[in-house]
Design an enzyme around this catalytic site. Structure first.
Site, short mmCIF file in Angstrom:
data_model
loop_
_atom_site.label_atom_id
_atom_site.label_comp_id
_atom_site.label_asym_id
_atom_site.label_seq_id
_atom_site.Cartn_x
_atom_site.Cartn_y
_atom_site.Cartn_z
N LYS A 52 0.96 -0.91 -0.29
CA LYS A 52 -0.09 0.22 0.09
C LYS A 52 0.59 1.23 0.34
O LYS A 52 0.41 2.15 -0.75
CB LYS A 52 -0.93 -0.07 0.89
CG LYS A 52 -1.96 -0.77 1.30
CD LYS A 52 -2.96 -1.07 2.65
CE LYS A 52 -4.05 -2.57 1.79
NZ LYS A 52 -4.40 -3.15 3.88
N GLN A 96 -4.08 -1.53 9.46
CA GLN A 96 -4.62 -2.69 9.34
C GLN A 96 -4.79 -3.98 9.53
O GLN A 96 -4.63 -4.36 11.28
CB GLN A 96 -2.73 -3.67 8.28
CG GLN A 96 -2.33 -4.84 7.77
CD GLN A 96 -2.67 -4.64 6.21
OE1 GLN A 96 -3.00 -3.81 6.26
NE2 GLN A 96 -4.15 -5.82 5.99
N ASP A 119 -10.64 2.68 4.11
CA ASP A 119 -11.32 1.45 3.72
C ASP A 119 -12.98 1.13 4.11
O ASP A 119 -13.19 0.30 3.60
CB ASP A 119 -10.98 0.74 4.62
CG ASP A 119 -9.36 -0.10 5.26
OD1 ASP A 119 -9.29 -0.37 4.14
OD2 ASP A 119 -9.16 -0.72 6.12
#
Ligand code: NDP
Length: 297
Positions: A52, A96, A119
């Site tokens: 990422k 994460q 997200d």
């Protein structure tokens, strides 16, 4: 043989559009920033986070990374999130997953500023998605929507089966497919481990999204001829390779591609799209924050 849905190619187009958005933001004196937070020693999670960060660099997004010791108390993670929420140069905050067992995952997701929740997992953003007013669509299902559109696979009126009901893939995927909106209007069935007769559901499905995390368990004999098959699964299975394993999807590619009309490979299908859509949400957030009208790809 099924048409291969090339996620790498579609993701490259999305990234190119995002780089243009970054230029537009730069002209307005703004640089988008994405912060990743890792509270884990898991090697797969470390790999995901570094990918990422690399993606950010490629399109001109400022990547910021913070490691939190996996044994630290939950408050250490919350404090990190609070700091990032407060920073003007950070437009997206991503923790994460999974977080260690002693940390309440839901509390983590609630802690992230919904405006920076790229997200799309904060309950406010989940609610907006369900209500048909999404701020940030979760990256994997959004990427799948883009893939279907790129290959002219019409969801309208289609019978879709989503295998899996997780908060990050299955549920948001189903929610997008049922919206009265482009990329939606599908008659959608959500299957899971307690589904009585998965094969009967699959036999009628025009679109199958497999996100169960079970290696190659959907095979060609279960599919309707001509179906579009989207394989989300990323499963490590033992193999005689340098690493001692290989990655396979939830779909048995060889048999499925003989029956399906279109199919995503693993790797090279959904994965690159998930990553691209994270960048998309980050530039969207920066545009919102700075009042700059970016033309999202
Ligand atoms: P979860 O483990 O959170 O959810 C799996 C879902 O599949 C659950 O709802 C479970 O049912 C259901 N399920 C499990 N076994 C079966 C079965 N035999 N038949 C029907 N349903 C079943 O996984 P995720 O949603 O997080 O991820 C799914 C897969 O996708 C994983 O392989 C993951 O690595 C991959 N992934 C890939 C991404 C990408 O970018 N390509 C992004 C995110 C995930 P129940 O709820 O009843 O337990």
């Amino acid at each position: 043989m099924a048409e291969v849905i090339d996620g790498e190619a579609v993701a490259a187009e999305v990234r190119s559009g995002i780089a243009d958005c970054v230029d537009t933001l730069a002209s307005a004196g703004a640089r988008p920033g994405l912060a990743t937070v890792l509270m884990s020693d898991d090697s797969a999670s470390e790999t995901y986070v570094s990918m990422k960060q690399r993606d950010c660099e490629e399109v001109g997004i400022e990547g910021i990374h913070v490691d939190v010791d996996a044994d630290a108390p939950a408050t250490a993670l919350f404090d990190t999130i609070d700091d990032l929420n407060a920073r003007a140069d950070v437009h997206g905050v991503l923790v994460q997953l999974p977080v260690p067992e002693h940390v309440d995952r839901r509390a983590v997701l609630r802690r992230i500023d919904p405006e920076k929740d790229v997200d799309g997992f904060h309950p406010e953003n989940v609610g907006r998605l369900v209500a048909g007013d999404a701020r940030y669509k979760p990256c994997t299902p959004h990427g799948i929507q883009k893939l279907l559109a790129a290959y002219d696979i019409d969801t309208e009126g289609a019978d879709a089966v989503v295998i899996g009901r997780s908060d990050i893939v299955g549920k948001p995927m189903a929610n997008l497919l049922i919206q009265k909106a482009p990329g939606g209007n599908a008659t959608t069935t959500v299957c899971h481990s307690r589904t009585a007769d998965l094969e009967a559901k699959l036999a009628d499905a025009d679109i199958v999204v497999a996100a169960a995390g079970v290696p190659e368990f959907v095979d060609g004999s279960m599919l309707k001829p001509g179906a579009a098959v989207i394989d989300v699964g990323i499963n490590r299975v033992d193999a005689d390779t340098e690493k001692g394993y290989e990655l396979v999807g939830d779909v048995d590619y060889d048999s499925a591609s003989e029956v399906a009309g279109a199919i995503t490979p693993v790797p090279g299908g959904v994965g690159p799209m998930t990553r691209a859509m994270l960048l998309y949400n980050t530039v969207k957030s920066a545009g919102r924050r700075h009042g700059v009208d970016v033309t999202l790809p």
